[in-house]
Design an enzyme around this catalytic site. Structure first.
Site, PDB file in Angstrom:
ATOM      1  N   GLU A 109       0.246  -1.626   4.656  1.00 20.33           N
ATOM      2  CA  GLU A 109       0.639  -0.210   4.757  1.00 20.33           C
ATOM      3  C   GLU A 109       2.116  -0.144   5.152  1.00 20.33           C
ATOM      4  O   GLU A 109       2.886   0.596   4.554  1.00 20.33           O
ATOM      5  CB  GLU A 109      -0.227   0.522   5.782  1.00 20.33           C
ATOM      6  CG  GLU A 109       0.135   2.009   5.875  1.00 20.33           C
ATOM      7  CD  GLU A 109      -0.769   2.836   6.782  1.00 20.33           C
ATOM      8  OE1 GLU A 109      -1.916   2.452   7.013  1.00 20.33           O
ATOM      9  OE2 GLU A 109      -0.297   3.899   7.240  1.00 20.33           O
ATOM     10  N   ALA A 165      -6.011   5.241   5.337  1.00 19.85           N
ATOM     11  CA  ALA A 165      -6.791   6.250   6.050  1.00 19.85           C
ATOM     12  C   ALA A 165      -8.068   6.649   5.300  1.00 19.85           C
ATOM     13  O   ALA A 165      -8.574   7.751   5.488  1.00 19.85           O
ATOM     14  CB  ALA A 165      -5.931   7.483   6.358  1.00 19.85           C
ATOM     15  N   GLU A 192     -13.104   2.808   5.378  1.00 16.80           N
ATOM     16  CA  GLU A 192     -13.082   2.269   6.732  1.00 16.80           C
ATOM     17  C   GLU A 192     -14.362   2.446   7.545  1.00 16.80           C
ATOM     18  O   GLU A 192     -14.735   1.534   8.294  1.00 16.80           O
ATOM     19  CB  GLU A 192     -11.918   2.913   7.514  1.00 16.80           C
ATOM     20  CG  GLU A 192     -10.576   2.607   6.914  1.00 16.80           C
ATOM     21  CD  GLU A 192      -9.461   3.399   7.578  1.00 16.80           C
ATOM     22  OE1 GLU A 192      -9.363   4.614   7.332  1.00 16.80           O
ATOM     23  OE2 GLU A 192      -8.710   2.803   8.356  1.00 16.80           O
ATOM     24  N   ARG A 211      -5.418   7.295  16.983  1.00 16.63           N
ATOM     25  CA  ARG A 211      -6.766   7.261  16.402  1.00 16.63           C
ATOM     26  C   ARG A 211      -7.787   6.672  17.389  1.00 16.63           C
ATOM     27  O   ARG A 211      -8.964   7.010  17.350  1.00 16.63           O
ATOM     28  CB  ARG A 211      -6.784   6.542  15.044  1.00 16.63           C
ATOM     29  CG  ARG A 211      -8.050   6.842  14.246  1.00 16.63           C
ATOM     30  CD  ARG A 211      -8.027   6.222  12.862  1.00 16.63           C
ATOM     31  NE  ARG A 211      -7.503   7.086  11.809  1.00 16.63           N
ATOM     32  CZ  ARG A 211      -8.196   8.056  11.200  1.00 16.63           C
ATOM     33  NH1 ARG A 211      -9.451   8.307  11.550  1.00 16.63           N
ATOM     34  NH2 ARG A 211      -7.644   8.783  10.251  1.00 16.63           N
ATOM     35  N   THR A 261      -4.182  11.089  10.573  1.00 11.92           N
ATOM     36  CA  THR A 261      -4.129  11.899  11.795  1.00 11.92           C
ATOM     37  C   THR A 261      -2.805  12.665  11.861  1.00 11.92           C
ATOM     38  O   THR A 261      -2.722  13.700  12.499  1.00 11.92           O
ATOM     39  CB  THR A 261      -4.287  11.017  13.047  1.00 11.92           C
ATOM     40  OG1 THR A 261      -3.283  10.007  13.027  1.00 11.92           O
ATOM     41  CG2 THR A 261      -5.654  10.354  13.059  1.00 11.92           C
ATOM     42  N   ARG A 278      -7.890  -1.651   8.756  1.00  8.04           N
ATOM     43  CA  ARG A 278      -9.153  -0.956   8.490  1.00  8.04           C
ATOM     44  C   ARG A 278      -9.821  -0.439   9.774  1.00  8.04           C
ATOM     45  O   ARG A 278     -10.330  -1.213  10.571  1.00  8.04           O
ATOM     46  CB  ARG A 278     -10.082  -1.920   7.759  1.00  8.04           C
ATOM     47  CG  ARG A 278     -11.148  -1.261   6.921  1.00  8.04           C
ATOM     48  CD  ARG A 278     -11.860  -2.320   6.116  1.00  8.04           C
ATOM     49  NE  ARG A 278     -12.684  -1.748   5.056  1.00  8.04           N
ATOM     50  CZ  ARG A 278     -13.326  -2.495   4.156  1.00  8.04           C
ATOM     51  NH1 ARG A 278     -13.238  -3.799   4.166  1.00  8.04           N
ATOM     52  NH2 ARG A 278     -14.052  -1.923   3.219  1.00  8.04           N
ATOM     53  N   PHE A 327      -6.133  -3.992   3.364  1.00 14.03           N
ATOM     54  CA  PHE A 327      -6.835  -3.791   4.642  1.00 14.03           C
ATOM     55  C   PHE A 327      -5.943  -3.189   5.722  1.00 14.03           C
ATOM     56  O   PHE A 327      -6.240  -3.312   6.916  1.00 14.03           O
ATOM     57  CB  PHE A 327      -7.444  -5.117   5.142  1.00 14.03           C
ATOM     58  CG  PHE A 327      -8.289  -5.823   4.108  1.00 14.03           C
ATOM     59  CD1 PHE A 327      -9.467  -5.243   3.671  1.00 14.03           C
ATOM     60  CD2 PHE A 327      -7.895  -7.029   3.562  1.00 14.03           C
ATOM     61  CE1 PHE A 327     -10.242  -5.874   2.703  1.00 14.03           C
ATOM     62  CE2 PHE A 327      -8.668  -7.662   2.593  1.00 14.03           C
ATOM     63  CZ  PHE A 327      -9.840  -7.089   2.167  1.00 14.03           C
ATOM     64  N   GLN A 368       0.842  -1.193   0.000  1.00 15.85           N
ATOM     65  CA  GLN A 368       0.000   0.000   0.000  1.00 15.85           C
ATOM     66  C   GLN A 368       0.880   1.248   0.000  1.00 15.85           C
ATOM     67  O   GLN A 368       0.392   2.344  -0.259  1.00 15.85           O
ATOM     68  CB  GLN A 368      -0.884   0.038   1.246  1.00 15.85           C
ATOM     69  CG  GLN A 368      -1.982  -1.006   1.292  1.00 15.85           C
ATOM     70  CD  GLN A 368      -2.708  -1.035   2.634  1.00 15.85           C
ATOM     71  OE1 GLN A 368      -2.702  -2.059   3.301  1.00 15.85           O
ATOM     72  NE2 GLN A 368      -3.325   0.059   3.046  1.00 15.85           N
TER      73      GLN A 368
HETATM   74  N1  LUZ Z   1      -2.684   5.204   8.421  1.00 16.67           N
HETATM   75  C1  LUZ Z   1      -1.937   6.208   8.890  1.00 16.67           C
HETATM   76  C2  LUZ Z   1      -4.000   5.158   8.609  1.00 16.67           C
HETATM   77  O1  LUZ Z   1      -0.737   6.187   8.715  1.00 16.67           O
HETATM   78  N2  LUZ Z   1      -2.526   7.224   9.547  1.00 16.67           N
HETATM   79  C3  LUZ Z   1      -3.849   7.255   9.778  1.00 16.67           C
HETATM   80  O2  LUZ Z   1      -4.348   8.193  10.372  1.00 16.67           O
HETATM   81  C4  LUZ Z   1      -4.622   6.180   9.304  1.00 16.67           C
HETATM   82  N3  LUZ Z   1      -5.932   6.142   9.532  1.00 16.67           N
HETATM   83  C5  LUZ Z   1      -6.634   5.116   9.100  1.00 16.67           C
HETATM   84  C6  LUZ Z   1      -6.001   4.104   8.413  1.00 16.67           C
HETATM   85  N4  LUZ Z   1      -4.706   4.127   8.169  1.00 16.67           N
HETATM   86 MO1  MOS Z   2      -5.196   1.659   6.504  1.00 18.95          MO
HETATM   87  S1  MOS Z   2      -5.819   0.758   8.157  1.00 18.95           S
HETATM   88  O1  MOS Z   2      -3.911   1.038   5.761  1.00 18.95           O
HETATM   89  O2  MOS Z   2      -6.239   2.674   5.844  1.00 18.95           O
END
Ligand code: LUZ
Ligand code: MOS
Length: 778
Positions: free
Chosen positions: A250, A527, A730, A328, A458, A360, A246, A215
């Site tokens: 990331e 996010a 999400e 979060r 965030t 997610r 999901f 991702q």
């Molecule tokens: N990933 C991230 C996320 O690095 N920062 C976030 O605030 C976030 N929020 C939701 C899903 N992935």
């Molecule tokens: Mo995320 S939990 O990779 O939006």
């Protein structure tokens, strides 16, 4: 035999699909998915002589490595090389937020499944065989598997953080009712269908190209460069699409890509590393389990006056994204309710599990489960319905969140009132009651679940994106962005944006692979913000090109650019169609030496956050909605079915109704899975017991709710959402939280002595125990 005939049939069916697509945009990837033509890492054409790699990982959760004997493995025919931390030319470090995670263990192991070495061989089979021949001696150290144990031992990733609003201590004194309790929500396995993997190939002059199932292509590029000790421009990362992410890709797609590149660096040959399911389950982190305590105070008329919670996040053995996930949790600790006095604290606890990671919802669901538990407890003890408390506390326009943001364009009450009236909540309640009065072996339960989810990373500096748009000289268009297609349909949305701006058919638009040489320094696709950020950049680039093209047309037609519009591949002067076509206009622009390429940058305006004060305006906007979940519990067996989930969801103005509905339904089922059946189990030694699909149950076609109805909430949308179409990835996952409470309500009906527990997932075993614990015998 009948090949031609069936092919013709297929073609005509596909034509029908294509016509239907034009009417209502569906995920355009479904065409290649259904034909088996979509490309994933494992489909990359590999170079002759490519090596295959397998990771050797720790067989213990915590200990000192006394010795590792690779000699038998190295002697196996077909084994090319075994790489360890000693072979790293740069830094043995892959931590994203905090540098606390080695790529390969050095003298200590910190979790069961921690990578120690990479075996590179002619085939994957040989590499696996070699792995069995490695002998390792580990002196075991004490193992921590829970947040509580970690807290007691002072094993924390970072200092705990708190969000405070008002004066909860004082407010509790004014409360008519105060309740305290504890909750637990377990982790969750991402279970993307495509496991983690990468393919690295050597190009010229030390350049390595990595095809990765990530991702975050930039994270892979940057970390690879750091580990190899080379410049980022030597590393090219390319992503066609993922078979699911999901959040699990990331940050945690990175190590495998780095390892493949490390082997390529040493061997000057292509290397493929794809984890099999067992290796993936054992070596990668999951959603964070949370152990939490809460204290909730209410007035006589059920207003929540004060709320406190402490969240112990089980972060695993390294920080990974845990501090951001923890943050979060605080942002979503009061869900869609206004609470004037709040004090919520989160601690990232360091344990000997694989580093837990993005999933997610990113900590939001864990926070929301706790306040819903507190409300359920309060309702039970006061003797009112949870609905009465939920309803009395929904967020209003201009209410303040604990983190200082003033709520604007709030749809909490709107979605709640729409859901309860459209679906007739009183009738549902009556049905449940009547069923329960006339059935003793089965009981129904119902719960409402409102959601409020903040959209933006965030971490404010991450909220930016770029798009590179080429119009080719035949009028076709190629678009590159940082958006990674992982089944969520983001490519279709980008195509729509360009097709809409240029007013050309969607077939004229192509979304290119996500590649770090075309779009650099990007944030991951995460996010829920991918379509907003990359879509806005695409929109900006397309609009800049359109402006140029209008000038070309205006000059030729001897009018002003403002009078020009493009519609259905023709140039119009005001409302009047001219003979000038899109393709001619592009040729004309070429002759006039006008640039047909544009690179645009978008950064979300308005957002900011001050971590020293824990106050600010971190979210571009919020997404709202309400779900009503009804279940039937088999009180002999402890099993349950979901009769229906009825949702009113705030899409803003959905730009792709089919895609967005798919996201709502998929997220809902994933949320229900987390809350009711997916049970991650580690033993006290830190070994993953739920290490296969025979021991880890995810929702299948038989466990999805019998009816899922979703009504779009008619709202104006939000300017910071792409084409006012709100982020959808999400938020709907959290509707699944209602499933826990629906089952709990059914148990309560069957067993009046049931002592409310908030320990997710609510598996059939737990249901059965709840049904019969101290149940009065007739
Ligand atoms: N990933 C991230 C996320 O690095 N920062 C976030 O605030 C976030 N929020 C939701 C899903 N992935
Ligand atoms: Mo995320 S939990 O990779 O939006």
């Amino acid at each position: 035999m009948h090949k031609n005939k069936s092919n013709n049939e297929l073609e005509s069916q596909l034509d029908a699909v294509s016509i239907a697509l034009k009417k209502s945009i569906k995920n355009l990837d479904s065409y290649t998915h259904v034909r088996g033509e979509s490309l994933y890492v494992d489909d990359v054409n590999i170079r002759q002589g490519t090596f295959h790699a397998v990771v050797f990982d720790s067989p213990k959760a915590h200990g000192k490595i006394k010795s590792v004997d690779y000699s038998k493995a190295e002697a196996l025919e077909g084994v090319e090389r075994i790489l360890t931390y000693k072979d790293i030319p740069g830094k043995n470090q892959i931590g994203g937020i905090i540098p606390d995670e080695p790529l390969f263990a050095e003298d200590e192991v910190h979790f069961w499944g921690m990578p120690i070495a990479l075996i590179v061989a002619e085939t994957e089979f040989i590499a696996r065989k070699a792995r069995d021949l490695i002998e390792i001696e580990i002196e075991e150290l004490p193992v921590i598997t829970t947040g509580k144990q970690a807290k007691e031992k002072g094993s924390l990733i970072t200092k705990p953080r708190s969000f405070v609003l008002g004066d909860p201590e004082k407010a509790f004194k004014d409360c008519e009712y105060v309740f305290e309790g504890e909750t637990f929500s377990n982790g969750q396995e991402h279970l993307y269908i495509e496991a983690q993997g990468a393919y690295a190939e050597p190009l010229e002059n030390g350049t390595i190209k990595i095809t990765s199932s990530t991702q975050g292509p930039t994270a892979v590029q940057r970390t690879t460069a750091q580990v190899l000790g080379v410049a980022m421009h030597k590393i090219e990362v390319d992503v066609t699409r993922l078979g699911g992410g999901f959040g699990g890709k990331e940050d945690q797609a990175t190590p495998w890509a780095v390892m493949a590149a490390l082997a390529t660096y040493h061997l000057n040959q292509s290397v493929k590393l794809i984890l099999n399911r067992h290796d993936d389950l054992r070596m990668t982190g999951k959603r964070h389990p949370y152990e939490s305590t809460y204290k909730i105070g209410l007035s006589k008329d059920l207003k929540i006056l004060a709320y406190e919670a402490e969240f112990l996040q089980n972060a695993g053995a390294a920080a990974d994204l845990s501090p951001a996930v923890a943050e979060r949790t605080l942002f979503h600790a009061t869900n869609s309710y206004y609470v004037p006095n709040v004090n919520v604290t989160v601690a990232s606890c360091k344990t000997n599990l694989p580093p837990n990671t993005a999933f997610r919802g990113f900590g939001g669901p864990q926070g929301m489960f706790v306040i819903e538990s507190a409300i359920a407890k309060a309702a039970h003890d006061i003797g009112v319905t949870p609905r009465a408390i939920q309803e009395a506390n929904l967020l209003d326009e201009n209410d303040v969140f604990s983190y200082g943001q003033i709520a604007k364009k709030v749809e909490a009450k709107n979605s709640w009132e729409s859901a309860t009236s459209i679906y007739n909540i009183e009738a549902i309640e009556r049905e449940v009651e009547e069923f329960n009065n006339s059935n003793s072996a089965f009981k129904k339960g119902m719960a409402l679940m409102p959601i409020c989810f903040g959209i933006s990373f965030t971490n404010t500096p991450m909220n930016h994106a770029r798009a590179l748009v080429h119009i080719y000289l035949d009028g076709s268009v190629g678009i590159s962005t940082a958006a990674v297609e992982m089944g969520q349909g983001v490519n279709t949305k980008m195509m729509q944006i360009a097709a809409d701006v240029f007013s050309v058919p969607i077939e004229k638009i192509k979304i290119e692979t996500t590649n770090t040489t075309r779009v650099a320094n990007t944030s991951p696709s995460a996010a829920s913000s991918t379509a907003d950020l990359n879509g806005k950049a695409t929109l900006k680039a397309c609009n800049a090109l359109l402006k140029r093209l209008k000038t070309v047309a205006a000059t030729y037609l001897k009018v002003t650019p403002e009078q020009i519009t493009l519609k259905d591949e023709f140039v119009y002067i005001k409302a009047k169609k001219t003979q000038l076509e899109w393709t001619q206009l592009i040729s004309m622009a070429m002759l006039e030496r006008v640039a047909l390429t544009e690179n645009a940058h978008y950064a979300t305006p308005e957002i900011h956050f001050d971590k020293t004060k824990e106050k600010g305006h971190p979210f571009a906007y919020h997404v709202y909605g309400t779900a009503i979940i009804t279940t039937t519990v088999d009180c002999t067996r402890g099993t349950y079915e979901f009769d229906s989930v009825k949702i009113v969801h705030d899409y803003g103005k959905s730009m792709s109704k089919g895609i967005d509905l798919g996201q709502v339904e998929g997220a809902l089922v994933q949320g229900i899975g987390w809350m009711t059946m997916e049970e991650i189990a580690y033993n006290d030694d830190g070994k993953l017991l739920s290490n296969a699909l025979s021991t880890y149950k995810i929702p299948d076609i038989f466990s999805v709710p019998k009816i899922v109805e979703t009504v779009p909430l008619e709202t104006k949308g939000h300017e910071l959402a792409i084409l006012k179409s709100k982020a959808v990835g999400e938020p709907p996952l959290m509707y699944g939280i209602g499933a826990y409470f629906a089952i709990q309500n059914a148990i309560k009906t069957f067993n009046p002595n049931y002592d409310l527990k908030f320990h997710a997932p609510m598996t059939p075993e737990k249901v059965l125990m709840g049904l019969y614990e101290s149940r009065p015998t007739k």
